[in-house]
Design an enzyme around this catalytic site. Structure first.
Site, PDB file in Angstrom:
ATOM      1  N   ASN A 115       3.062  16.676  34.494  1.00  0.00           N
ATOM      2  CA  ASN A 115       3.054  16.159  35.867  1.00  0.00           C
ATOM      3  C   ASN A 115       1.651  15.695  36.248  1.00  0.00           C
ATOM      4  O   ASN A 115       0.638  16.285  35.853  1.00  0.00           O
ATOM      5  CB  ASN A 115       3.647  17.149  36.863  1.00  0.00           C
ATOM      6  CG  ASN A 115       3.107  18.553  36.812  1.00  0.00           C
ATOM      7  OD1 ASN A 115       2.587  18.995  35.793  1.00  0.00           O
ATOM      8  ND2 ASN A 115       3.233  19.266  37.903  1.00  0.00           N
ATOM      9  N   CYS A 134       6.546  13.501  37.858  1.00  0.00           N
ATOM     10  CA  CYS A 134       6.968  14.711  37.155  1.00  0.00           C
ATOM     11  C   CYS A 134       6.711  14.595  35.654  1.00  0.00           C
ATOM     12  O   CYS A 134       6.623  13.489  35.105  1.00  0.00           O
ATOM     13  CB  CYS A 134       8.455  14.948  37.379  1.00  0.00           C
ATOM     14  SG  CYS A 134       8.885  15.480  39.045  1.00  0.00           S
ATOM     15  N   GLU A 176       8.762  15.171  33.286  1.00  0.00           N
ATOM     16  CA  GLU A 176       9.878  14.513  32.591  1.00  0.00           C
ATOM     17  C   GLU A 176       9.718  12.991  32.649  1.00  0.00           C
ATOM     18  O   GLU A 176       9.998  12.281  31.675  1.00  0.00           O
ATOM     19  CB  GLU A 176      11.204  14.911  33.239  1.00  0.00           C
ATOM     20  CG  GLU A 176      11.557  16.382  33.101  1.00  0.00           C
ATOM     21  CD  GLU A 176      11.027  17.248  34.242  1.00  0.00           C
ATOM     22  OE1 GLU A 176       9.991  16.894  34.854  1.00  0.00           O
ATOM     23  OE2 GLU A 176      11.646  18.279  34.522  1.00  0.00           O
ATOM     24  N   CYS A 180      13.992  18.156  38.642  1.00  0.00           N
ATOM     25  CA  CYS A 180      14.362  17.775  40.011  1.00  0.00           C
ATOM     26  C   CYS A 180      15.499  16.741  39.964  1.00  0.00           C
ATOM     27  O   CYS A 180      15.833  16.203  38.900  1.00  0.00           O
ATOM     28  CB  CYS A 180      13.153  17.212  40.755  1.00  0.00           C
ATOM     29  SG  CYS A 180      12.711  15.517  40.287  1.00  0.00           S
ATOM     30  N   CYS A 216      14.617  13.325  38.456  1.00  0.00           N
ATOM     31  CA  CYS A 216      14.431  13.367  37.002  1.00  0.00           C
ATOM     32  C   CYS A 216      15.761  13.548  36.277  1.00  0.00           C
ATOM     33  O   CYS A 216      15.918  13.091  35.140  1.00  0.00           O
ATOM     34  CB  CYS A 216      13.454  14.474  36.617  1.00  0.00           C
ATOM     35  SG  CYS A 216      11.743  13.997  36.952  1.00  0.00           S
TER      36      CYS A 216
HETATM   37  N1  THU Z   1       7.634  19.173  38.614  1.00  0.00           N
HETATM   38  C1  THU Z   1       7.810  18.592  37.392  1.00  0.00           C
HETATM   39  O1  THU Z   1       6.905  17.911  36.878  1.00  0.00           O
HETATM   40  N2  THU Z   1       8.977  18.797  36.755  1.00  0.00           N
HETATM   41  C2  THU Z   1       9.970  19.637  37.180  1.00  0.00           C
HETATM   42  O2  THU Z   1      10.964  19.787  36.493  1.00  0.00           O
HETATM   43  C3  THU Z   1       9.822  20.340  38.447  1.00  0.00           C
HETATM   44  C4  THU Z   1       8.664  19.930  39.284  1.00  0.00           C
HETATM   45  C5  THU Z   1       6.318  19.023  39.279  1.00  0.00           C
HETATM   46  C6  THU Z   1       6.245  18.096  40.441  1.00  0.00           C
HETATM   47  C7  THU Z   1       5.011  18.612  41.143  1.00  0.00           C
HETATM   48  O3  THU Z   1       3.833  18.059  40.527  1.00  0.00           O
HETATM   49  C8  THU Z   1       5.027  20.104  40.865  1.00  0.00           C
HETATM   50  O4  THU Z   1       5.889  20.278  39.752  1.00  0.00           O
HETATM   51  C9  THU Z   1       5.524  20.932  42.021  1.00  0.00           C
HETATM   52  O5  THU Z   1       6.728  20.457  42.503  1.00  0.00           O
END
Ligand code: THU
Length: 134
Positions: free
Chosen positions: A43, A54, A56, A87, A90
């Site tokens: 992320n 994110c 993903e 999320c 994603c």
């Molecule tokens: N986040 C991800 O990168 N992937 C996930 O599956 C869940 C959430 C990140 C987004 C943000 O930078 C941080 O986690 C908090 O939400």
């Protein structure tokens, strides 16, 4: 069925590079493409919070940039009390590039895992068939 352990390790390694000054929540993701290549993402946040991406999404971008558009296996990992789940946005992005039967392993840095079919991540996902009359 591919062994997800290597992919979880790849996700854990790239997680270290996450740029998370706002949430302090590092996430790593890895995709094993149809040709066996592995693509990783973390992320990347932004001071304009909605502009963050994110892990993903980063892994998908890396896979497509490398010329691959199908993955057989995905992994995502975070330092969370339960395995971190993608999320909603994603989930739609992952389904776009999932090979039939693709699975995702969701993991915690202390070793808990959960695994499911990518197709089950988002019941009722928007798909191209819905655009047939467009
Ligand atoms: N986040 C991800 O990168 N992937 C996930 O599956 C869940 C959430 C990140 C987004 C943000 O930078 C941080 O986690 C908090 O939400």
């Amino acid at each position: 069925m591919p062994d997800p352990n290597d992919l979880v390790a790849a996700a854990a390694a790239v997680r270290e590079n996450a740029y998370v000054p706002y949430s302090r929540f590092k996430v790593g993701a890895a995709l094993k493409a149809a040709d066996g290549s592995v693509h990783r993402g973390c992320n990347v946040e932004n001071v304009a919070y909605p502009e963050g991406t994110c892990a993903e999404a980063g892994a998908i971008a890396a896979m497509v940039a490398a010329g691959q558009t199908r993955f057989a296996e995905a992994a995502v990992i975070a330092d969370s009390p339960v395995p971190v789940t993608p999320c909603g946005g994603c989930r739609q992005k992952l389904i776009e590039f999932a090979a039939p039967g693709a699975t995702i392993t969701m993991a915690t840095t202390d070793g808990k895992t959960a695994r499911m079919a990518v197709a089950d991540l988002l019941p009722g996902a928007f798909d191209q068939a819905q655009m047939d009359n467009a």
